[in-house]
Scaffold this active site. Structure first.
Site, PDB file in Angstrom:
ATOM      1  N   PRO A 141       0.857  -1.222   0.114  1.00 49.98           N
ATOM      2  CA  PRO A 141      -0.103  -0.114   0.093  1.00 49.98           C
ATOM      3  C   PRO A 141       0.757   1.314  -0.176  1.00 49.98           C
ATOM      4  O   PRO A 141       0.575   2.327  -0.497  1.00 49.98           O
ATOM      5  CB  PRO A 141      -0.942  -0.093   1.297  1.00 49.98           C
ATOM      6  N   SER A 201       5.784   1.262  -7.295  1.00 46.51           N
ATOM      7  CA  SER A 201       7.008   1.702  -8.306  1.00 46.51           C
ATOM      8  C   SER A 201       8.453   1.616  -7.622  1.00 46.51           C
ATOM      9  O   SER A 201       9.182   1.037  -8.167  1.00 46.51           O
ATOM     10  CB  SER A 201       6.761   2.920  -8.682  1.00 46.51           C
ATOM     11  N   THR A 234      -2.773 -10.060  -7.967  1.00 42.96           N
ATOM     12  CA  THR A 234      -3.295 -10.823  -9.004  1.00 42.96           C
ATOM     13  C   THR A 234      -3.335 -12.424  -8.540  1.00 42.96           C
ATOM     14  O   THR A 234      -2.386 -12.939  -8.234  1.00 42.96           O
ATOM     15  CB  THR A 234      -2.866 -10.734 -10.529  1.00 42.96           C
ATOM     16  N   GLU A 294       7.732  -9.946 -17.848  1.00 44.31           N
ATOM     17  CA  GLU A 294       6.139  -9.476 -17.700  1.00 44.31           C
ATOM     18  C   GLU A 294       6.009  -8.452 -18.753  1.00 44.31           C
ATOM     19  O   GLU A 294       4.937  -8.266 -19.357  1.00 44.31           O
ATOM     20  CB  GLU A 294       5.856  -9.015 -16.474  1.00 44.31           C
ATOM     21  N   ARG A 295       6.969  -7.501 -18.943  1.00 47.05           N
ATOM     22  CA  ARG A 295       6.704  -6.413 -19.781  1.00 47.05           C
ATOM     23  C   ARG A 295       7.002  -6.711 -21.358  1.00 47.05           C
ATOM     24  O   ARG A 295       6.149  -6.109 -22.040  1.00 47.05           O
ATOM     25  CB  ARG A 295       7.779  -5.350 -19.637  1.00 47.05           C
ATOM     26  N   ARG A 298     -22.717  -1.448 -39.926  1.00 52.56           N
ATOM     27  CA  ARG A 298     -23.559  -0.203 -39.441  1.00 52.56           C
ATOM     28  C   ARG A 298     -23.557   0.729 -40.644  1.00 52.56           C
ATOM     29  O   ARG A 298     -22.814   1.072 -41.216  1.00 52.56           O
ATOM     30  CB  ARG A 298     -22.762   0.498 -38.301  1.00 52.56           C
ATOM     31  N   HIS A 338     -17.913   2.524 -32.691  1.00 54.21           N
ATOM     32  CA  HIS A 338     -18.991   1.782 -32.378  1.00 54.21           C
ATOM     33  C   HIS A 338     -20.333   2.640 -31.875  1.00 54.21           C
ATOM     34  O   HIS A 338     -21.362   2.352 -31.799  1.00 54.21           O
ATOM     35  CB  HIS A 338     -18.913   0.630 -31.212  1.00 54.21           C
ATOM     36  N   GLY A 343     -22.850   4.644 -29.472  1.00 56.55           N
ATOM     37  CA  GLY A 343     -23.458   4.248 -28.394  1.00 56.55           C
ATOM     38  C   GLY A 343     -23.131   2.711 -27.837  1.00 56.55           C
ATOM     39  O   GLY A 343     -23.083   2.399 -26.623  1.00 56.55           O
TER      40      GLY A 343
HETATM   41  C1  LIG Z   1      -4.978  -5.079 -11.652  1.00 61.85           C
HETATM   42  C2  LIG Z   1      -3.741  -4.962 -11.176  1.00 61.85           C
HETATM   43  C3  LIG Z   1      -3.156  -6.120 -10.747  1.00 61.85           C
HETATM   44  C4  LIG Z   1      -1.750  -6.208 -10.312  1.00 61.85           C
HETATM   45  N1  LIG Z   1      -1.216  -7.350 -10.025  1.00 61.85           N
HETATM   46  C5  LIG Z   1      -0.106  -7.118  -9.302  1.00 61.85           C
HETATM   47  C6  LIG Z   1       0.522  -8.417  -8.758  1.00 61.85           C
HETATM   48  O1  LIG Z   1       0.034  -9.671  -9.255  1.00 61.85           O
HETATM   49  N2  LIG Z   1       1.519  -8.259  -8.057  1.00 61.85           N
HETATM   50  C7  LIG Z   1       2.094  -7.194  -7.748  1.00 61.85           C
HETATM   51  O2  LIG Z   1       3.074  -7.375  -6.860  1.00 61.85           O
HETATM   52  N3  LIG Z   1       1.866  -6.084  -8.210  1.00 61.85           N
HETATM   53  C8  LIG Z   1       0.440  -6.173  -8.581  1.00 61.85           C
HETATM   54  N4  LIG Z   1      -0.018  -4.864  -9.054  1.00 61.85           N
HETATM   55  C9  LIG Z   1       0.699  -3.558  -8.729  1.00 61.85           C
HETATM   56  C10 LIG Z   1       1.256  -2.633  -9.814  1.00 61.85           C
HETATM   57  O3  LIG Z   1       2.605  -3.243 -10.118  1.00 61.85           O
HETATM   58  C11 LIG Z   1       1.381  -1.485  -9.226  1.00 61.85           C
HETATM   59  O4  LIG Z   1       0.085  -0.715  -9.171  1.00 61.85           O
HETATM   60  C12 LIG Z   1       2.292  -0.562  -9.882  1.00 61.85           C
HETATM   61  O5  LIG Z   1       3.884  -1.003  -9.778  1.00 61.85           O
HETATM   62  C13 LIG Z   1       2.305   0.974  -9.394  1.00 61.85           C
HETATM   63  O6  LIG Z   1       2.478   1.036  -8.038  1.00 61.85           O
HETATM   64  P1  LIG Z   1       1.502   1.868  -7.280  1.00 61.85           P
HETATM   65  O7  LIG Z   1       0.156   1.616  -7.673  1.00 61.85           O
HETATM   66  O8  LIG Z   1       1.932   1.787  -5.881  1.00 61.85           O
HETATM   67  O9  LIG Z   1       1.663   3.198  -7.593  1.00 61.85           O
HETATM   68  P2  LIG Z   1       2.896   4.249  -7.381  1.00 61.85           P
HETATM   69  O10 LIG Z   1       4.014   3.715  -7.158  1.00 61.85           O
HETATM   70  O11 LIG Z   1       2.215   5.127  -5.837  1.00 61.85           O
HETATM   71  O12 LIG Z   1       2.686   5.330  -8.218  1.00 61.85           O
HETATM   72  C14 LIG Z   1       1.845   5.998  -8.596  1.00 61.85           C
HETATM   73  C15 LIG Z   1       1.797   6.812  -9.985  1.00 61.85           C
HETATM   74  O13 LIG Z   1       2.960   7.814  -9.640  1.00 61.85           O
HETATM   75  C16 LIG Z   1       3.699   7.811 -11.057  1.00 61.85           C
HETATM   76  N5  LIG Z   1       5.061   7.663 -10.654  1.00 61.85           N
HETATM   77  C17 LIG Z   1       5.474   6.639 -10.007  1.00 61.85           C
HETATM   78  N6  LIG Z   1       7.106   6.628  -9.935  1.00 61.85           N
HETATM   79  C18 LIG Z   1       7.208   7.514 -11.000  1.00 61.85           C
HETATM   80  C19 LIG Z   1       8.700   8.294 -11.114  1.00 61.85           C
HETATM   81  N7  LIG Z   1       9.594   7.532 -10.894  1.00 61.85           N
HETATM   82  N8  LIG Z   1       8.491   9.495 -12.028  1.00 61.85           N
HETATM   83  C20 LIG Z   1       7.370  10.067 -12.351  1.00 61.85           C
HETATM   84  N9  LIG Z   1       6.090   9.358 -12.266  1.00 61.85           N
HETATM   85  C21 LIG Z   1       6.076   8.379 -11.345  1.00 61.85           C
HETATM   86  C22 LIG Z   1       2.898   7.048 -12.077  1.00 61.85           C
HETATM   87  O14 LIG Z   1       2.096   7.603 -12.626  1.00 61.85           O
HETATM   88  C23 LIG Z   1       2.314   5.796 -11.132  1.00 61.85           C
HETATM   89  O15 LIG Z   1       1.081   5.245 -11.931  1.00 61.85           O
HETATM   90  C24 LIG Z   1      -1.189  -4.850  -9.836  1.00 61.85           C
HETATM   91  C25 LIG Z   1      -1.838  -3.685 -10.142  1.00 61.85           C
HETATM   92  C26 LIG Z   1      -3.150  -3.602 -10.769  1.00 61.85           C
HETATM   93  C27 LIG Z   1      -3.916  -2.219 -10.743  1.00 61.85           C
END
Ligand SMILES: Cc1cc2nc3c(=O)[nH]c(=O)nc-3n(C[C@H](O)[C@H](O)[C@H](O)COP(=O)(O)OP(=O)(O)OC[C@H]3O[C@@H](n4cnc5c(N)ncnc54)[C@H](O)[C@@H]3O)c2cc1C
Length: 379
Positions: free
Chosen positions: A129, A133, A159, A241-242, A267, A337, A339
């Site tokens: 939480p 990143s 996930t 993964e990427r 359509r 598409h 509506g």
């Molecule tokens: C549906 C779903 C499935 C997922 N599944 C998994 C999983 O299986 N296992 C797992 O470990 N994680 C999982 N994730 C988590 C996912 O990897 C993270 O949401 C992602 O890495 C971003 O981390 P955060 O959400 O904490 O965003 P934060 O790290 O809080 O970042 C928020 C936003 O800040 C910006 N930001 C962040 N860093 C920078 C930077 N250096 N410079 C500029 N902007 C920046 C970006 O816009 C980013 O989206 C999942 C997420 C989703 C939504």
């Protein structure tokens, strides 16, 4: 004309996966999305059809295969337009590689055959939480206590987090930063582990969970590799993964285009088929141009990797290129598409909701750019 990358073996594999998707996913995908889940039996069926084995060691149930098989798998799975089903079904792709990279033979034997046969479900838990990143800042702690670690902390957005039998969890065993991170395999039914489902914008059929570790006792025998050596394995998983996400986003983009073409042909507007409007045809060409560029990039990277090249920054760029293409194509497909594109159950409506996660999960778009700039040596 022979394709420069795909052999008869690749095409045979494509055919197998395509038939699996047509038989098992396509007829049910929309309903499973509405239900927010898909049957657990799908894992074993998928394993039997050859979806799980790619790139895992043969002695534990895997198949040695080049990157093009991986791209074919990612792209064929996209054809049903059921992103939630696919993301949930395939979490072994991110959960199990660290077991291969760091695990002992005993650990591989204990975990991999069950995962690769679809009997057990694997998931990867890195994000917390406090932030996803900045993986190096993760806080969930594992403190050694005799033959066990005591794990305390929280993971989120995981996930398959609810149904996973084996959670591959990044924990802090040492000091701050990347050198204090280890990886533990934690069993899903461990006492002290609570799993809470999360609701999402898209990918409804996949389970996404918050995990709470309250003094969870994990055997030291479940530590993968050396203590404090887990960070690089996590980074390797993300890199792979990427490429998967780039390939898959390109295939979802193609699906957006196919759906848009089909709709534009059937359509009628102002007394003639929509496709006879020049502006609509141009939209389709703009989609196709971006798709072709993404596909060429993904295949070229796969080829270079198959020659033994280590690639990081360019995969990060490919992920952005392909996910932006997908966002563009999903938006244009809904627009074409009208509506109907806004109606639940229509494929492009689902794709439009699913698209956003691709620019966030597996590393946010901005983080990909940082990685690409660093690896280009510009800073
Ligand atoms: C549906 C779903 C499935 C997922 N599944 C998994 C999983 O299986 N296992 C797992 O470990 N994680 C999982 N994730 C988590 C996912 O990897 C993270 O949401 C992602 O890495 C971003 O981390 P955060 O959400 O904490 O965003 P934060 O790290 O809080 O970042 C928020 C936003 O800040 C910006 N930001 C962040 N860093 C920078 C930077 N250096 N410079 C500029 N902007 C920046 C970006 O816009 C980013 O989206 C999942 C997420 C989703 C939504």
């Amino acid at each position: 004309m022979a394709h420069p990358f795909y052999t008869a073996d690749h095409e045979a594999y494509r055919d197998t996966i395509r038939r699996f998707v047509e038989r098992e996913i396509a007829p049910n995908g929309a309903q499973w999305e509405e239900e927010g889940s898909f049957p657990r039996e799908l894992y074993a069926k998928a394993a039997d059809a050859g979806l799980f084995a790619l790139n895992f060691p043969e002695e534990f149930g895997g198949i040695t295969a080049d990157r093009f098989f991986y791209i074919i798998l990612a792209q064929e799975l996209a054809r049903a337009g059921a992103g939630g089903v696919v993301s949930g079904l395939m979490t072994h792709n991110i959960g199990a590689p660290a077991i291969v990279a760091l695990g002992s033979d005993e650990q591989k034997q204990r975990f991999l055959p069950d995962i690769l046969s679809g009997q057990k479900i694997s998931a990867l838990a890195v994000t917390e939480p406090s932030g996803g990143s900045d993986v190096a800042a993760l806080r969930t702690s594992a403190v050694r206590d005799g033959d066990y670690y005591r794990v305390n902390g929280q993971k989120t957005f995981i996930t398959s987090g609810i149904r996973a039998d084996f959670l591959t969890v990044a924990v802090r065993t040492g000091g701050p930063g990347i050198r204090g991170i280890s990886i533990l395999v934690i069993e899903g039914d461990s006492p002290g582990l609570t799993r809470t489902p999360l609701k999402k914008m898209g990918w409804w059929a996949s389970d996404t969970a918050e995990l709470y570790f309250d003094d969870v006792k994990v055997p030291v025998a479940n530590l993968l590799g050396e203590e404090n050596s887990g960070f690089h394995a996590v980074m390797e998983v993300f890199n792979s993964e990427r490429l998967w996400m780039a390939a898959q986003s390109t295939a979802y983009s193609q699906l957006c285009l196919d759906e848009a073409v089909s709709w534009a042909r059937q359509r009628n507007v102002f007394g003639r088929p929509l496709i006879e409007q020049q502006v609509i045809r141009h939209k389709l060409v703009d989609m196709a141009m971006r798709i072709n560029a993404s596909q060429a990039l993904v295949e070229m990277l796969a080829w270079r990797m198959s020659q033994g090249e280590k690639i990081g920054g360019e995969i990060a760029m490919a992920k952005n290129q392909a996910t932006q293409t997908y966002a563009y194509c999903a938006s244009e497909a809904v627009q074409i598409h009208g509506g109907m594109g806004f109606m639940r159950g229509v494929t492009v409506e689902r794709l439009y909701r699913d698209v956003k996660v691709n620019a966030i999960g597996g590393g946010a778009e901005e983080v990909m750019k940082e990685l690409a700039a660093r690896q280009a040596g510009w800073m």
